[in-house]
Motif scaffolding. Structure first.
Motif, PDB file in Angstrom:
ATOM      1  N   GLY A  46       4.944   9.994   7.780  1.00  0.00           N
ATOM      2  CA  GLY A  46       4.722   8.559   7.831  1.00  0.00           C
ATOM      3  C   GLY A  46       3.282   8.208   8.113  1.00  0.00           C
ATOM      4  N   VAL A  47       2.871   7.038   7.584  1.00  0.00           N
ATOM      5  CA  VAL A  47       1.535   6.477   7.822  1.00  0.00           C
ATOM      6  C   VAL A  47       1.762   5.028   8.225  1.00  0.00           C
ATOM      7  CG1 VAL A  47      -0.720   5.937   6.847  1.00  0.00           C
ATOM      8  CG2 VAL A  47       0.513   7.990   6.069  1.00  0.00           C
ATOM      9  N   PHE A  48       1.508   4.726   9.480  1.00  0.00           N
ATOM     10  CA  PHE A  48       1.797   3.397  10.008  1.00  0.00           C
ATOM     11  C   PHE A  48       0.550   2.787  10.645  1.00  0.00           C
ATOM     12  CE2 PHE A  48       5.723   5.849  10.210  1.00  0.00           C
ATOM     13  CZ  PHE A  48       6.581   5.019   9.517  1.00  0.00           C
ATOM     14  N   THR A  49       0.357   1.502  10.435  1.00  0.00           N
ATOM     15  CA  THR A  49      -0.692   0.755  11.114  1.00  0.00           C
ATOM     16  C   THR A  49      -0.070   0.122  12.350  1.00  0.00           C
ATOM     17  OG1 THR A  49      -1.784   0.270   9.028  1.00  0.00           O
ATOM     18  CG2 THR A  49      -2.373  -1.114  10.896  1.00  0.00           C
ATOM     19  N   LEU A  50      -0.751   0.240  13.477  1.00  0.00           N
ATOM     20  CA  LEU A  50      -0.284  -0.358  14.714  1.00  0.00           C
ATOM     21  C   LEU A  50      -1.334  -1.346  15.192  1.00  0.00           C
ATOM     22  CD1 LEU A  50       1.834  -0.478  16.962  1.00  0.00           C
ATOM     23  CD2 LEU A  50       0.520   1.303  18.139  1.00  0.00           C
ATOM     24  N   LYS A  51      -0.921  -2.595  15.333  1.00  0.00           N
ATOM     25  CA  LYS A  51      -1.804  -3.640  15.844  1.00  0.00           C
ATOM     26  C   LYS A  51      -1.378  -3.949  17.270  1.00  0.00           C
ATOM     27  CE  LYS A  51      -2.143  -5.786  11.307  1.00  0.00           C
ATOM     28  NZ  LYS A  51      -1.986  -7.025  10.556  1.00  0.00           N
ATOM     29  N   GLY A  52      -2.346  -3.999  18.142  1.00  0.00           N
ATOM     30  CA  GLY A  52      -2.068  -4.304  19.534  1.00  0.00           C
ATOM     31  C   GLY A  52      -3.291  -3.951  20.344  1.00  0.00           C
ATOM     32  N   GLY A  53      -4.043  -4.927  20.792  1.00  0.00           N
ATOM     33  CA  GLY A  53      -5.295  -4.641  21.470  1.00  0.00           C
ATOM     34  C   GLY A  53      -6.346  -4.210  20.464  1.00  0.00           C
ATOM     35  N   GLN A  54      -6.085  -3.131  19.789  1.00  0.00           N
ATOM     36  CA  GLN A  54      -6.942  -2.663  18.710  1.00  0.00           C
ATOM     37  C   GLN A  54      -6.035  -2.195  17.576  1.00  0.00           C
ATOM     38  OE1 GLN A  54      -9.155   0.858  19.787  1.00  0.00           O
ATOM     39  NE2 GLN A  54      -7.635   1.442  21.291  1.00  0.00           N
ATOM     40  N   LEU A 103      12.236   7.514   9.830  1.00  0.00           N
ATOM     41  CA  LEU A 103      11.959   8.829   9.255  1.00  0.00           C
ATOM     42  C   LEU A 103      13.196   9.721   9.243  1.00  0.00           C
ATOM     43  CD1 LEU A 103       8.472   9.554  10.852  1.00  0.00           C
ATOM     44  CD2 LEU A 103       8.976   8.527   8.635  1.00  0.00           C
ATOM     45  N   THR A 104      14.018   9.639  10.267  1.00  0.00           N
ATOM     46  CA  THR A 104      15.207  10.492  10.303  1.00  0.00           C
ATOM     47  C   THR A 104      16.335   9.941   9.439  1.00  0.00           C
ATOM     48  OG1 THR A 104      15.922   9.479  12.379  1.00  0.00           O
ATOM     49  CG2 THR A 104      14.678  11.528  12.530  1.00  0.00           C
ATOM     50  N   ASN A 105      16.368   8.632   9.241  1.00  0.00           N
ATOM     51  CA  ASN A 105      17.386   8.051   8.347  1.00  0.00           C
ATOM     52  C   ASN A 105      17.095   8.364   6.880  1.00  0.00           C
ATOM     53  OD1 ASN A 105      18.921   6.982  10.392  1.00  0.00           O
ATOM     54  ND2 ASN A 105      18.041   4.939  10.245  1.00  0.00           N
ATOM     55  N   TYR A 106      15.826   8.572   6.543  1.00  0.00           N
ATOM     56  CA  TYR A 106      15.402   8.846   5.166  1.00  0.00           C
ATOM     57  C   TYR A 106      14.471  10.062   5.174  1.00  0.00           C
ATOM     58  CZ  TYR A 106      17.132   4.106   4.595  1.00  0.00           C
ATOM     59  OH  TYR A 106      17.913   2.976   4.588  1.00  0.00           O
ATOM     60  N   PRO A 107      15.026  11.264   5.355  1.00  0.00           N
ATOM     61  CA  PRO A 107      14.190  12.448   5.552  1.00  0.00           C
ATOM     62  C   PRO A 107      13.414  12.918   4.324  1.00  0.00           C
ATOM     63  CG  PRO A 107      16.500  13.054   5.458  1.00  0.00           C
ATOM     64  CD  PRO A 107      16.451  11.555   5.472  1.00  0.00           C
ATOM     65  N   LEU A 135       5.989   5.820   0.469  1.00  0.00           N
ATOM     66  CA  LEU A 135       4.720   6.270  -0.086  1.00  0.00           C
ATOM     67  C   LEU A 135       4.957   7.388  -1.092  1.00  0.00           C
ATOM     68  CD1 LEU A 135       2.613   6.359   3.188  1.00  0.00           C
ATOM     69  CD2 LEU A 135       2.473   4.689   1.343  1.00  0.00           C
ATOM     70  N   SER A 136       5.984   8.187  -0.851  1.00  0.00           N
ATOM     71  CA  SER A 136       6.383   9.221  -1.805  1.00  0.00           C
ATOM     72  C   SER A 136       7.801   9.638  -1.482  1.00  0.00           C
ATOM     73  CB  SER A 136       5.449  10.439  -1.752  1.00  0.00           C
ATOM     74  OG  SER A 136       5.642  11.145  -0.553  1.00  0.00           O
ATOM     75  N   GLY A 137       8.452  10.274  -2.423  1.00  0.00           N
ATOM     76  CA  GLY A 137       9.836  10.692  -2.257  1.00  0.00           C
ATOM     77  C   GLY A 137      10.780   9.625  -2.768  1.00  0.00           C
ATOM     78  N   ALA A 138      12.016   9.964  -2.825  1.00  0.00           N
ATOM     79  CA  ALA A 138      13.026   9.047  -3.352  1.00  0.00           C
ATOM     80  C   ALA A 138      13.859   8.472  -2.220  1.00  0.00           C
ATOM     81  CB  ALA A 138      13.936   9.782  -4.346  1.00  0.00           C
ATOM     82  N   ARG A 139      14.046   7.181  -2.251  1.00  0.00           N
ATOM     83  CA  ARG A 139      14.900   6.513  -1.271  1.00  0.00           C
ATOM     84  C   ARG A 139      16.348   6.803  -1.635  1.00  0.00           C
ATOM     85  NH1 ARG A 139      13.790   0.301   0.375  1.00  0.00           N
ATOM     86  NH2 ARG A 139      11.618   0.848   0.058  1.00  0.00           N
ATOM     87  N   LYS A 140      17.156   7.094  -0.620  1.00  0.00           N
ATOM     88  CA  LYS A 140      18.579   7.358  -0.869  1.00  0.00           C
ATOM     89  C   LYS A 140      19.363   6.077  -0.789  1.00  0.00           C
ATOM     90  CE  LYS A 140      18.716  12.082   0.583  1.00  0.00           C
ATOM     91  NZ  LYS A 140      19.279  13.072   1.437  1.00  0.00           N
TER      92      LYS A 140
END
Length: 140
Positions: A46-54, A103-107, A135-140
């Motif tokens: 996973g690649v996630f952006t986190l906003k909070g303070g910075q 991530l664990t629901n869609y491995p 971002l890649s892979g197939a959704r179930k």
């Protein structure tokens, strides 16, 4: 694996703040070494952006321990190996809990998305501000 940060009530997944000295692989190997172990080749999940303070970008990888004896680095008070549902329940920060659940629901999918993190009345909260997307892979 979840870890408790020393002198706090915060449970998190092991992590490291990347700087310009280390590649991702070098940083993950160094993180593993700080726990006394060597790891298999990491897999991006996973690649996630986190906003909070910075604003920060969170890269989440999975790997396995291939050798060594697990030990807690100086900043870690306790280490627990837990089944994923119990780990998610134990982790202090809601944004991490949501990410791991996704991530664990869609491995078979590498996920992206954005969240905010906040502290309100002493309780951590989060909100998804950009729906998770493959971002890649197939959704179930």
């Amino acid at each position: 694996m979840v870890v408790k940060v020393k002198n706090s009530n915060r449970w998190v997944t092991p992590g490291w703040y990347q700087d310009d000295r280390l590649s991702i692989t070098e940083g993950l190997d160094e993180l593993a070494a700080s726990y006394g172990v060597k790891i298999t080749t990491p897999t991006l999940r996973g690649v996630f952006t986190l906003k909070g303070g910075q604003i920060s970008t969170r890269l989440i990888y999975t790997t396995r321990i291939k050798s060594g004896e697990l030990k807690a680095p100086d900043i870690i008070e306790e280490i627990k190996w837990l089944p994923i549902p119990k780990a998610v329940e134990t982790i202090t920060f809601p944004h991490i809990r949501v990410q791991i659940t996704q991530l664990t629901n869609y491995p078979d999918v590498v996920w992206g998305g954005a969240q905010t993190m906040y502290l309100e009345n002493g309780v951590y909260g989060s909100k998804i501000v950009e729906d998770f997307y493959p971002l890649s892979g197939a959704r179930k």
